[in-house]
Enzyme design. Structure first.
Site, PDB file in Angstrom:
ATOM      1  N   LEU A  39      71.832  51.760  60.628  1.00 38.72           N
ATOM      2  CA  LEU A  39      71.542  50.588  59.858  1.00 38.72           C
ATOM      3  C   LEU A  39      70.591  50.644  58.734  1.00 38.72           C
ATOM      4  CD1 LEU A  39      70.664  48.710  63.380  1.00 38.72           C
ATOM      5  CD2 LEU A  39      72.820  48.546  61.663  1.00 38.72           C
ATOM      6  N   UNK A  40      70.695  51.693  57.964  1.00 36.59           N
ATOM      7  CA  UNK A  40      69.916  52.046  56.733  1.00 36.59           C
ATOM      8  C   UNK A  40      70.791  51.569  55.399  1.00 36.59           C
ATOM      9  N   GLY A  41      70.179  51.027  54.467  1.00 36.80           N
ATOM     10  CA  GLY A  41      70.935  50.536  53.403  1.00 36.80           C
ATOM     11  C   GLY A  41      72.063  51.797  52.621  1.00 36.80           C
TER      12      GLY A  41
END
Length: 190
Positions: A39-41
């Site tokens: 769920l990281u950019g």
């Protein structure tokens, strides 16, 4: 302080499907280890680039992803949920890793995985950003804090075919840009 292995080949991990991954089986191949989060950019960029590198060097490179929740809780899935998150959410579109993902772990602090204790001892900071630190101290959720700590998701460690840690790369270094170093370690024409 965590126990630090004497050799890279003394290390192991457990894959998402519960199988032991014995690093001794990696002799003669380069190994790329990256702490990952679904769920990281930069999840889409980094996961697709990890697949690309694994496909470019299918027999001579081992890519291992270590899911970690220590940075902004961006890997909040349980082990059994991670592959579905990658497939349907981010990167999505049916994505499936072509490399091995191991069970969720900590990369810093008292409970850091032995692989990261070893790698941080051998490569205490990223070569492309030797001053790399956590940008917001309020986000540090582990103890003790050390100068050699991984600063965020998607830091990378490249290990040569003889098991010697070669280089550490910061979270901002594009994964695909490691390819020239992989070729150098494998003596492949650049």
């Amino acid at each position: 302080m965590a126990f630090i292995a004497k050799s890279f080949y003394d290390l192991s991990a457990i894959s998402l499907d519960g199988e032991k991954v014995d690093f001794n089986t990696f002799r003669g191949r380069a190994v790329l280890i990256e702490n990952v989060a679904s769920l990281u950019g930069t999840t889409t960029r980094d996961f697709t680039q990890l697949n690309e590198l694994q496909c470019r060097f299918p027999r001579r490179l081992v890519v291992l992803g270590f899911p970690c929740h220590q940075f902004g809780h961006q890997e909040n899935c349980q082990n059994e949920e991670i592959l579905n998150s990658l497939k349907y959410v981010r990167p999505g579109g049916g994505y499936q890793p072509t490399f091995t993902l191991v069970q969720k772990c900590e990369v810093n602090g008292q409970n850091e995985h032995p692989v990261f204790a070893y790698l941080k001892d051998k490569l205490p900071y990223p070569h492309d950003d030797p001053f790399s630190l956590m940008t917001d101290p309020k986000l540090i959720i582990w103890s003790p804090v050390r100068r050699s700590d991984v600063a965020w998701n998607f830091e990378k460690f490249l290990i040569g075919p003889e098991g010697e840690p070669f280089r550490r790369y910061s979270r901002t270094f594009p994964t695909i840009n490691i390819e020239p170093d992989i070729k150098r370690l494998l003596n492949v024409a650049i």
